[in-house]
Design an enzyme around this catalytic site. Structure first.
Site, PDB file in Angstrom:
ATOM      1  N   ASP A  88     -16.629  -0.505   4.856  1.00 44.05           N
ATOM      2  CA  ASP A  88     -15.417   0.249   4.556  1.00 44.05           C
ATOM      3  C   ASP A  88     -15.198   0.258   3.040  1.00 44.05           C
ATOM      4  OD1 ASP A  88     -14.270  -2.281   4.060  1.00 44.05           O
ATOM      5  OD2 ASP A  88     -12.320  -1.634   4.807  1.00 44.05           O
ATOM      6  N   SER A 102      -8.296   0.027   0.310  1.00 40.23           N
ATOM      7  CA  SER A 102      -9.173  -0.235   1.463  1.00 40.23           C
ATOM      8  C   SER A 102      -9.869   1.046   1.910  1.00 40.23           C
ATOM      9  CB  SER A 102      -8.376  -0.886   2.593  1.00 40.23           C
ATOM     10  OG  SER A 102      -9.245  -1.308   3.598  1.00 40.23           O
ATOM     11  N   HIS A 103      -9.659   1.460   3.158  1.00 43.57           N
ATOM     12  CA  HIS A 103     -10.372   2.600   3.742  1.00 43.57           C
ATOM     13  C   HIS A 103      -9.524   3.869   3.716  1.00 43.57           C
ATOM     14  CE1 HIS A 103      -7.853   0.686   6.711  1.00 43.57           C
ATOM     15  NE2 HIS A 103      -7.687   1.887   7.219  1.00 43.57           N
ATOM     16  N   ASP A 160     -14.553  -5.271   3.242  1.00 45.87           N
ATOM     17  CA  ASP A 160     -14.216  -6.387   4.130  1.00 45.87           C
ATOM     18  C   ASP A 160     -14.440  -6.039   5.605  1.00 45.87           C
ATOM     19  OD1 ASP A 160     -12.033  -4.722   4.427  1.00 45.87           O
ATOM     20  OD2 ASP A 160     -10.542  -6.166   3.692  1.00 45.87           O
ATOM     21  N   ARG A 161     -14.913  -4.819   5.882  1.00 45.94           N
ATOM     22  CA  ARG A 161     -15.261  -4.460   7.266  1.00 45.94           C
ATOM     23  C   ARG A 161     -16.658  -3.880   7.310  1.00 45.94           C
ATOM     24  NH1 ARG A 161     -12.429  -0.490   9.729  1.00 45.94           N
ATOM     25  NH2 ARG A 161     -11.413   0.223   7.829  1.00 45.94           N
ATOM     26  N   ASP A 209     -13.417  -1.123   0.812  1.00 46.70           N
ATOM     27  CA  ASP A 209     -13.319  -2.313  -0.037  1.00 46.70           C
ATOM     28  C   ASP A 209     -14.169  -3.469   0.469  1.00 46.70           C
ATOM     29  OD1 ASP A 209     -11.612  -2.869   2.133  1.00 46.70           O
ATOM     30  OD2 ASP A 209     -10.340  -4.160   0.909  1.00 46.70           O
ATOM     31  N   ARG A 251       0.833  -1.203   0.000  1.00 44.29           N
ATOM     32  CA  ARG A 251       0.000   0.000   0.000  1.00 44.29           C
ATOM     33  C   ARG A 251       0.868   1.253   0.000  1.00 44.29           C
ATOM     34  NH1 ARG A 251      -4.051   0.168   4.871  1.00 44.29           N
ATOM     35  NH2 ARG A 251      -4.966  -1.686   3.928  1.00 44.29           N
ATOM     36  N   HIS A 264     -13.836  -6.522  10.832  1.00 45.72           N
ATOM     37  CA  HIS A 264     -13.488  -7.684   9.989  1.00 45.72           C
ATOM     38  C   HIS A 264     -14.150  -8.885  10.662  1.00 45.72           C
ATOM     39  CE1 HIS A 264     -10.326  -6.273   7.199  1.00 45.72           C
ATOM     40  NE2 HIS A 264      -9.804  -5.580   8.196  1.00 45.72           N
ATOM     41  N   LYS A 278      -4.163  -6.341  -2.237  1.00 40.77           N
ATOM     42  CA  LYS A 278      -4.348  -7.467  -1.320  1.00 40.77           C
ATOM     43  C   LYS A 278      -4.271  -8.730  -2.163  1.00 40.77           C
ATOM     44  CE  LYS A 278      -7.089  -5.068   2.185  1.00 40.77           C
ATOM     45  NZ  LYS A 278      -8.397  -4.869   2.813  1.00 40.77           N
TER      46      LYS A 278
HETATM   47 ZN    ZN Z   1     -11.023  -3.010   4.023  1.00 40.25          ZN
END
Ligand code: ZN
Length: 462
Positions: free
Chosen positions: A242, A108-109, A246-247, A244, A20, A329, A118
């Site tokens: 979030d 992501s966030h 995943d949360r 992407d 990242r 998560h 990822k």
């Molecule tokens: Zn995420």
């Protein structure tokens, strides 16, 4: 093997669970191309060939995905481009398309200027030492030199079908959803169109500039719009994602934020009813109330290290049907694949809530009344954060304190517990404290501050 000139990544982008960086500063299309070649070389060495490639809604994602795809193909992989969507859609693709690995272009966030990757190798998260290995492979330039292929395999429809398949119909619910202009937007529209009940969608258009609020539901201010909308509509609950997907973030019908460790109490009860005595995994940040509730329900409460790759790996090793982090998560192996898909978690939650008459707010009111801080994060340079933890640990050892050192320090006292750990993904220290009453919480916070000062860090106001 080609021994072209190697490619050196900015060392700050090779992180613990992902790659990242800031686009145009520490991360470029040339990095994406080199990563593709290094990843392909690693996968080919292990006998793999087919790989899924997805990307999130950031403005820089299509360009990075193209450069990545070219690198993967150039070093011998069959690249299945699954299109734009949340990270868990890529995880799903690896199973659904029987691929040997997968990559998602996602920041992501993080702020709009950030982006990254990822990755999965086989069905496991690629992280830690393997990420460093990718960096070395790229630096040496010892890339596999075969011709691969590129093809488009849009996966959104199959993904939505799979998610909706596990919905348990019951009492229809009124739900407000906030996608935060993140990568779940399109899938969310398709999912809610197929669910019974009433669904109001906020910011479901994918927009990598994140013009409304930052797509990070662990920060309470990012839930302000959702809370307002839930209260105004008199909805049963609010759900946020979030950037992407995943949360998950959650708000009850009174507009109160519920963190991942509270949501886990509800999900664990449902899973344990069908898998009595199973281990349920939660991270070191989780409330004692969750561990107590899992035990009360007859499950085995297991405390694990924070970090989505670590959680996935640990739950697979112990055969846990469910795992979750306070950060949102949450990982279902019960009926699903054992990774963190927030849309899937939402569908399971709606099924649970629809099955009986208790509202989410009523369920929350029945939980053990702990007084705790949210997750407290404060800046600490990457090269210092682990040394600070070591100094605090040494100070605690000298005092003979009760310490769980699985991930940073979780210190038990007669009042409750406090936690201090170094984030593996950001230049921050993370703290939390929890007690049965306010005075106890104050004592814990003071202890934490004292230990930080002794370790040479000025504690923030908390
Ligand atoms: Zn995420």
């Amino acid at each position: 093997m080609s021994h072209a000139v190697g490619h050196v990544f900015d060392p700050t982008i090779l992180r613990e669970y992902d790659i990242r960086g800031i686009v145009g500063e520490t991360l470029s299309a040339a990095d994406a191309h080199a990563l593709g070649r290094a990843y392909a070389t690693m996968l080919r060495a292990g006998g793999g060939r087919r790989v899924c490639l997805g990307f999130d809604g950031r403005l820089s994602s299509p360009e990075l995905a193209k450069a990545l795809a070219d690198g993967l193909e150039r070093s011998g992989l069959e690249v299945l481009r699954i299109g734009r969507g949340p990270t868990p859609m890529m995880y799903f693709a690896v199973y659904h398309l029987a691929a040997d690995g997968g990559l998602q272009v996602t920041g992501s966030h993080n702020p709009p200027s950030h982006n990254g990757f990822k990755m999965m190798l086989g069905r496991k998260p690629l992280y830690g030492a393997q990420i460093q290995e990718l960096g070395q492979l790229a630096a040496e330039g010892a890339f596999s030199d075969e011709k691969g292929s590129l093809s488009d395999t849009p996966l959104l429809d199959a993904y939505v079908d799979r998610l909706v398949r596990d919905f348990r119909p019951g009492r229809p619910l009124h739900v407000v959803w906030d996608a935060g202009n993140g990568a779940t937007g399109e899938a969310l529209q398709a999912v809610t169109a197929r669910l019974p009940g009433r669904h109001e969608l906020l910011f479901a258009d994918i927009d990598g500039r994140f013009p409304n609020h930052h797509p990070d539901p662990t920060i309470p201010e990012n839930l302000a719009d959702l809370i307002t909308a839930v209260r105004r509509a008199g909805a049963d609950l609010g759900i946020a994602f979030d950037g992407d997907g995943d949360r998950i973030g959650l708000v009850d019908g009174q507009g109160r934020i519920m963190f991942g460790d509270q949501l886990m109490q509800i999900l664990a009860a449902d899973v344990l009813a069908r898998h009595p005595g199973s281990p349920i995994l939660a991270d070191v940040k989780a409330s004692q109330a969750l561990f107590d509730e899992i035990e009360r329900l007859g499950g085995q409460a297991v405390m694990g290290k924070t970090g989505h790759s670590l959680m996935k790996t640990a739950m697979a090793e112990m055969g846990a049907p469910l795992a979750g982090e306070m950060s949102g998560h949450i990982f279902y192996a019960d009926g699903f694949y054992g990774y963190d898909d927030a849309l899937y978690v939402a569908i399971r939650l709606l099924g649970i809530l629809g099955q009986d008459d208790l509202s989410l707010a009523e369920r929350r009111d029945r939980m053990a009344p702990m007084i705790n801080t949210p997750e407290l994060r404060f800046d600490c340079p990457d090269e210092q954060k682990f040394a600070v933890i070591d100094r605090v640990k040494a100070g605690l050892a000298a005092e003979g304190a009760r310490v769980n050192a699985i991930d940073g320090v979780r210190v038990g006292t007669d009042d409750g517990w406090w936690l201090l750990r170094a984030s593996n993904t950001q230049a921050v220290l993370v703290a939390r404290a929890e007690a049965r009453d306010k005075a106890g919480l104050e004592r814990l916070k003071q202890q934490l501050a004292t230990h930080l000062r002794a370790a040479g860090v000025e504690p923030p106001a908390f």
